[in-house]
Write a protein that holds these residues in place. Structure first.
Motif, PDB file in Angstrom:
ATOM      1  N   ALA A 412      26.697 -10.938 -18.535  1.00 48.98           N
ATOM      2  CA  ALA A 412      27.978 -12.030 -18.200  1.00 48.98           C
ATOM      3  C   ALA A 412      27.533 -13.010 -17.071  1.00 48.98           C
ATOM      4  N   GLY A 413      27.083 -12.326 -16.001  1.00 52.08           N
ATOM      5  CA  GLY A 413      26.622 -13.354 -14.831  1.00 52.08           C
ATOM      6  C   GLY A 413      25.692 -14.419 -15.212  1.00 52.08           C
ATOM      7  N   GLU A 414      24.681 -14.027 -16.232  1.00 55.10           N
ATOM      8  CA  GLU A 414      23.550 -14.839 -16.625  1.00 55.10           C
ATOM      9  C   GLU A 414      24.273 -15.960 -17.419  1.00 55.10           C
ATOM     10  N   ILE A 415      25.171 -15.740 -18.363  1.00 54.30           N
ATOM     11  CA  ILE A 415      25.702 -16.788 -19.105  1.00 54.30           C
ATOM     12  C   ILE A 415      26.617 -17.490 -18.468  1.00 54.30           C
ATOM     13  N   GLN A 416      27.035 -16.988 -17.334  1.00 52.60           N
ATOM     14  CA  GLN A 416      27.953 -18.096 -16.664  1.00 52.60           C
ATOM     15  C   GLN A 416      27.093 -19.232 -15.940  1.00 52.60           C
ATOM     16  N   THR A 417      25.886 -18.805 -15.438  1.00 54.87           N
ATOM     17  CA  THR A 417      24.962 -19.473 -14.935  1.00 54.87           C
ATOM     18  C   THR A 417      24.431 -20.434 -16.007  1.00 54.87           C
ATOM     19  N   TYR A 418      24.195 -20.108 -17.122  1.00 56.20           N
ATOM     20  CA  TYR A 418      23.644 -20.679 -18.337  1.00 56.20           C
ATOM     21  C   TYR A 418      24.727 -21.972 -18.727  1.00 56.20           C
ATOM     22  N   LEU A 419      25.719 -21.673 -18.867  1.00 57.17           N
ATOM     23  CA  LEU A 419      26.834 -22.614 -19.117  1.00 57.17           C
ATOM     24  C   LEU A 419      27.159 -23.695 -18.237  1.00 57.17           C
ATOM     25  N   GLN A 420      26.994 -23.226 -17.011  1.00 58.55           N
ATOM     26  CA  GLN A 420      27.100 -24.230 -15.826  1.00 58.55           C
ATOM     27  C   GLN A 420      25.809 -25.332 -15.956  1.00 58.55           C
ATOM     28  N   THR A 421      24.710 -24.701 -16.322  1.00 59.00           N
ATOM     29  CA  THR A 421      23.386 -25.481 -16.239  1.00 59.00           C
ATOM     30  C   THR A 421      23.617 -26.463 -17.476  1.00 59.00           C
ATOM     31  N   LEU A 422      23.942 -26.037 -18.690  1.00 56.39           N
ATOM     32  CA  LEU A 422      24.621 -26.777 -19.849  1.00 56.39           C
ATOM     33  C   LEU A 422      25.233 -28.059 -19.565  1.00 56.39           C
ATOM     34  N   SER A 423      26.534 -27.675 -18.650  1.00 58.79           N
ATOM     35  CA  SER A 423      27.447 -28.732 -18.337  1.00 58.79           C
ATOM     36  C   SER A 423      26.711 -29.812 -17.499  1.00 58.79           C
ATOM     37  N   ASN A 424      25.773 -29.769 -16.944  1.00 56.21           N
ATOM     38  CA  ASN A 424      25.096 -30.604 -15.981  1.00 56.21           C
ATOM     39  C   ASN A 424      24.102 -31.704 -16.843  1.00 56.21           C
ATOM     40  N   LEU A 425      23.924 -31.153 -18.005  1.00 58.70           N
ATOM     41  CA  LEU A 425      23.023 -31.881 -18.989  1.00 58.70           C
ATOM     42  C   LEU A 425      23.626 -33.257 -19.093  1.00 58.70           C
ATOM     43  N   ASP A 426      22.462 -34.330 -19.165  1.00 59.25           N
ATOM     44  CA  ASP A 426      22.678 -35.490 -19.582  1.00 59.25           C
ATOM     45  C   ASP A 426      22.990 -35.729 -21.074  1.00 59.25           C
ATOM     46  N   ILE A 427      23.775 -36.492 -21.272  1.00 58.96           N
ATOM     47  CA  ILE A 427      24.098 -36.731 -22.959  1.00 58.96           C
ATOM     48  C   ILE A 427      23.033 -37.061 -23.758  1.00 58.96           C
ATOM     49  N   GLY A 428      22.990 -36.209 -24.678  1.00 61.07           N
ATOM     50  CA  GLY A 428      21.452 -36.166 -25.658  1.00 61.07           C
ATOM     51  C   GLY A 428      20.474 -35.349 -25.239  1.00 61.07           C
ATOM     52  N   GLU A 429      20.304 -35.013 -24.207  1.00 65.25           N
ATOM     53  CA  GLU A 429      19.528 -34.127 -23.396  1.00 65.25           C
ATOM     54  C   GLU A 429      19.525 -32.867 -24.045  1.00 65.25           C
ATOM     55  N   ILE A 430      18.210 -32.091 -24.129  1.00 65.60           N
ATOM     56  CA  ILE A 430      18.583 -30.721 -25.056  1.00 65.60           C
ATOM     57  C   ILE A 430      17.843 -29.815 -24.228  1.00 65.60           C
ATOM     58  N   HIS A 431      18.535 -28.618 -24.136  1.00 62.25           N
ATOM     59  CA  HIS A 431      17.933 -27.567 -23.379  1.00 62.25           C
ATOM     60  C   HIS A 431      17.682 -26.256 -24.327  1.00 62.25           C
ATOM     61  N   SER A 432      16.593 -25.553 -24.127  1.00 64.27           N
ATOM     62  CA  SER A 432      16.248 -24.537 -25.040  1.00 64.27           C
ATOM     63  C   SER A 432      15.727 -23.427 -24.073  1.00 64.27           C
TER      64      SER A 432
END
Length: 911
Positions: A412-432
């Protein structure tokens, strides 16, 4: 031996020097070829031979090929093959015994007859034995008719043993190198699989997919050609879609289904490894074989349950583990098929996008990938239908739920950190990333999650994720990782993983060192199991030992196998010596309990060395070295026990090495001396003298036999020591026999001598002949432990010695094996009753009863009983009352120098 008699080659100083040079030269060799070349170059200095050769078994044991040759080539030149049947070379291999043949042009042995016609006076050869298998012979031909077997066989046998020892060392080095290469290969395979997964996720055409797969195959497997063939139904066959390597099979060629291996695999629906293309009837295999390729693999590629093509690979090498590699190719073919499916869906998507949004929705819902759309809070508001069903979910169940619900609770904690990382992506940037996801039934899969951030038609940001099941790739990756770090036989951590674990624990303790312990375990008696039962039973025994060790330790501990019969145990929570000792005792208890292996009851034991952190080492190398030293101390203490490392151990080992080196010199320079203790008969007369070796070293002082004899056995000096005692005791006896023709000398024989029975018989025969004494002048004393040797070796050896007239005595009777079965079946003359039963016999009724039973057995067998260790008249009278009539002990005379015994020879002791 008179001056007119020929000297043994071993007594020639030049030969001894040359032999020493050979030993040094062999220690510097690094390959089997170099070993043979080194021996061949030194043989002329060692033997008075006109021709020396080394022949190795070939053609599956049918022939021997001359591998190394020095001297005249003659009728048997270098490279010539000699049959094993009907030749002197072959006789040495088949009997595994040294051979000596005089020249005879009419000899039934082909090579002897041929060499005899070329002026050879005699020929000798000895087998080369490596890991208990005969691999060839070393031979020599002599033109001097005075050369005899007694002169050269000992030296020849020593040279053969030297070659065998160094060949075994090279084999072990090669095995280690192969193991390390295997470890590196598996690590490289992990890297290749990770790279192929990345490339396939970005591939947009079938050609890109094949090129990536072909490159991966060539990096993992030694292949020369990779191809992908597709069915051509209208042509009733297959065509090559794409290939790497030479164009043995062009792309425009049609291979008919009925006569091709491709058709065979298509109908079979299963992958297959063709180990020998020369044994195949398929047309494309014949073409590949003509091009120099030897073996191949073919694996069907499935897309949505239908075979769409055949992935093929071929190699010019002989591949031993082809069926194991087939699993890697199968996984790559599955990846190929799933990627083809994704590309087809993407192609369909491109067409659908040109049509309408409804078409897009249908495509998305039909995607095998789990496609998710999330809002800024991580709530799912769209999901692909087919992708959801692949995980066992319904669309309605997922829409409106949290993305974190698709993952284990502990993330759960790891997923919250992951979603925060995704929300800071530039438009069009891909995270894998790769993560575990929950299926509807609660089971876990590994998924690659590719995410990017977009704006919807209202300009609101959202997250789009494509989740692909990569469980099969991860499974193969985990399998390769496990193989690289675990013992293939027992499944325990191997040396590399154990050292990594140990070093990680030491690093963890760097700031605040907390004591812990490690145990080094060496099995007692394991070699006998391998030698007497089989390596297969030995391997199964090792697996059972591994299981028992794991039952003793806790989940925090680590049990590993270093190799052979050596195990180690890491005890992170053993903060005191008592805690380590408790585990060691539990392990010994487990090892003492019999093992049931293939209807055999097997009893072994263990010697355990213990080192403690940080008191006895602060690095992994120090701790393992100290535990190893302590283990050898446990073996020296009688085995089946444990010992802690101490600084005294190093000093003890240094003294042991000093004693070994000094003993070798003492034997060569006659620095030992003998004392003799009389054996007394019924009338008080001296019947025989037991020879006992003593050693007074100028710097080491008096070294007791209980110290130097075990060292002689461990360092393979025992044969030389036995020969020294035989030579000097028989020389002492010669002048006495003229006055006392009945007198004999008794010499103790180590159990190790029974490992080479033929050699012992020859040495005894030569020693008696050198002093012109009959066999009856010598009594050999053996202990009961020799009867623990497997097979009929002890019985055959004793029979051979009896045929020479030598007397046989069983020494220290009652303290060893003590089975009546061997008493019934073995030829011996005397039972020497151990002093344990004689001491206090005049005061202990139990000992008196045991003695009476032993005497009854001896009388039934018709052999003589000698009571050892008699120290008083009272003991003597008690023994006489029981019927014992032969004696030895301080009561009559302590062991002393022969010149002090001479005045007693005519005396009759009071009995």
């Amino acid at each position: 031996m008179s001056l007119s008699e020929p000297l043994s080659i071993l007594e020639n100083p030049d030969v001894s020097i040359a032999l020493g040079k050979l030993i040094v030269a062999l220690s510097l060799t690094t390959s089997e070829t170099e070993i043979y070349a080194t021996v061949a170059s030194y043989l002329p200095e060692l033997l008075p031979a006109v021709r020396t050769s080394i022949a190795l078994l070939t053609d599956r044991g049918k022939n021997l090929e001359i591998f190394a040759l020095n001297g005249t080539e003659g009728v048997i030149p270098l490279g010539k093959k000699v049959p094993c049947q009907g030749t002197g070379f072959g006789l040495a291999v088949r009997t595994r015994q040294p051979q000596f043949h005089l020249a005879n042009p009419k000899s039934p042995l082909l090579d002897i007859a041929q060499l005899s016609q070329k002026g050879i006076a005699s020929f000798s050869c000895v087998p080369l034995i490596v890991h208990d298998q005969a691999i060839g012979t070393i031979g020599a031909a002599f033109s001097d008719p005075k050369v005899t077997s007694d002169q050269i066989l000992d030296l020849f046998t020593q040279i053969s043993s030297l070659i065998s020892t160094h060949l075994e060392r090279q084999i072990l080095l090669k095995q280690t190198q192969v193991a390390m290469e295997g470890y590196r290969s598996q690590a490289e395979q992990l890297q290749v699989l990770n790279e192929i997964a990345r490339k396939l996720s970005a591939a947009i055409s079938d050609e890109e997919v094949f090129d990536a797969i072909a490159k991966a195959i060539k990096q993992i497997i030694p292949v020369d050609r990779v191809s992908y063939a597709v069915p051509a139904p209208e042509l009733k066959g297959f065509q090559i879609f794409r290939f790497t390597g030479d164009a043995y099979l062009p792309t425009d060629m049609v291979l008919p289904k009925e006569k091709s291996g491709l058709g065979f695999i298509y109908d079979l629906g299963q992958p297959h490894f063709f180990a020998e293309l020369s044994e195949s009837d398929f047309i494309e295999h014949a073409m590949l074989m003509k091009a120099g390729l030897r073996c191949g693999w073919s694996v069907p590629v499935n897309v949505v349950g239908e075979i769409t093509g055949i992935l093929n690979a071929a190699s010019s090498k002989r591949i031993k583990d082809g069926n194991q590699l087939l699993s890697i190719l199968t996984t790559l073919a599955e990846l190929m098929g799933s990627t083809f499916e994704r590309i087809r869906l993407q192609d369909q998507a491109a067409t659908a996008l040109r049509d309408s949004e409804e078409q897009v929705r249908i495509f998305i819902d039909g995607s095998p990938l789990l496609l998710l759309a999330l809002d800024s809070k991580g709530m799912i508001h769209h999901v692909s239908h087919f992708g959801a069903s692949q995980l066992g979910y319904s669309v309605n169940h997922l829409i409106g739920s949290r993305f974190s619900n698709l993952h284990p609770d502990d993330q759960a904690g790891e997923i919250q950190t992951y979603l925060q990382t995704l929300s800071n992506l530039d438009i069009g940037e891909i995270h894998s990333r790769e993560a575990q996801m929950l299926q509807a039934d609660g089971t876990l899969i590994w998924a690659r999650q590719n995410a990017h951030r977009v704006h919807d038609h209202r300009g609101i940001p959202q997250l789009l994720l494509a989740c692909e099941d990569i469980s099969k790739v991860r499974s193969l990756t985990d399998q390769l990782h496990f193989m690289a770090h675990h013992d293939a036989l027992t499944g325990l951590p191997n040396h590399a993983l154990f050292r990594h674990t140990l070093e990680a624990l030491i690093a963890k303790m760097a700031d605040q060192p907390t004591p812990f312990a490690m145990l080094f375990i060496d099995l007692d008696g394991f070699k006998k199991v391998n030698d007497s039962l089989s390596h297969a039973i030995g391997n199964e025994l090792l697996c059972q030992v591994a299981q028992r060790l794991q039952t003793v330790v806790t989940s925090a501990d680590t049990v590993a196998r270093l190799g052979g019969d050596e195990f180690v145990v890491l005890l992170p929570q053993a903060t005191s010596p008592d805690a380590a000792a408790t585990t060691a005792q539990a392990i010994l208890k487990q090892l003492r309990t019999s093992f049931q292996v293939q209807n055999h009851d097997i009893f072994i034991g263990g010697s355990i060395g213990i080192s403690l952190y940080p008191a006895q080492g602060k690095t992994s190398s120090e701790l393992m070295k100290q535990a190893d030293l302590a283990m050898y101390r446990a073996k020296a203490q009688g085995r089946n026990n444990y010992q802690f490392y101490s600084a005294q151990l190093s000093a003890t080992l240094q003294r042991k090495l000093a004693i070994e080196n000094a003993l070798r010199t003492a034997i060569e320079n006659d620095e030992l001396h003998l004392v003799f203790q009389p054996q007394v008969g019924p009338a008080g007369q001296i019947l025989g003298l037991e020879a006992l070796v003593r050693w007074h070293h100028p710097t080491l002082g008096i070294v007791p036999p209980s110290t130097f004899i075990p060292i002689a056995e461990e360092s393979h000096l025992i044969a030389a020591l036995t020969d020294w005692v035989l030579k000097h005791s028989l020389a002492t006896l010669v002048p006495l026999r003229s006055a006392y023709p009945h007198l004999y000398v008794a010499v103790n024989i180590s159990a190790q001598e029974f490992l080479a029975p033929c050699t012992l018989v020859n040495r005894v025969r030569r020693a008696l002949a050198a002093h012109k004494l009959p066999g009856s002048a010598l009594e050999l004393e053996i202990t009961e432990s020799v009867f623990l040797h497997p097979g009929e070796g002890p019985s055959q050896l004793l029979t051979a010695l009896k045929n020479e007239g030598v007397r046989i005595a069983i020494d220290d009777f009652g303290t060893g094996f003590s089975s009546l079965a061997y008493l019934l079946n073995l030829p011996f003359d005397t039972l020497k009753i151990d002093r344990t039963f004689v001491n206090d016999i005049d005061m202990d009724p139990t000992k008196e009863g045991i003695m009476k039973g032993i005497l009854t057995i001896a009388n039934s067998l018709g052999v003589t009983c000698v009571a050892e260790g008699i120290e008083s008249l009272s003991q003597l009278k008690c023994l006489q009352k029981l019927g014992c009539s032969h004696y030895q002990g301080y009561y009559f005379q302590a062991a002393t120098a022969i010149d002090q015994l001479l005045p007693l020879m005519d005396k009759k002791f009071r009995v």
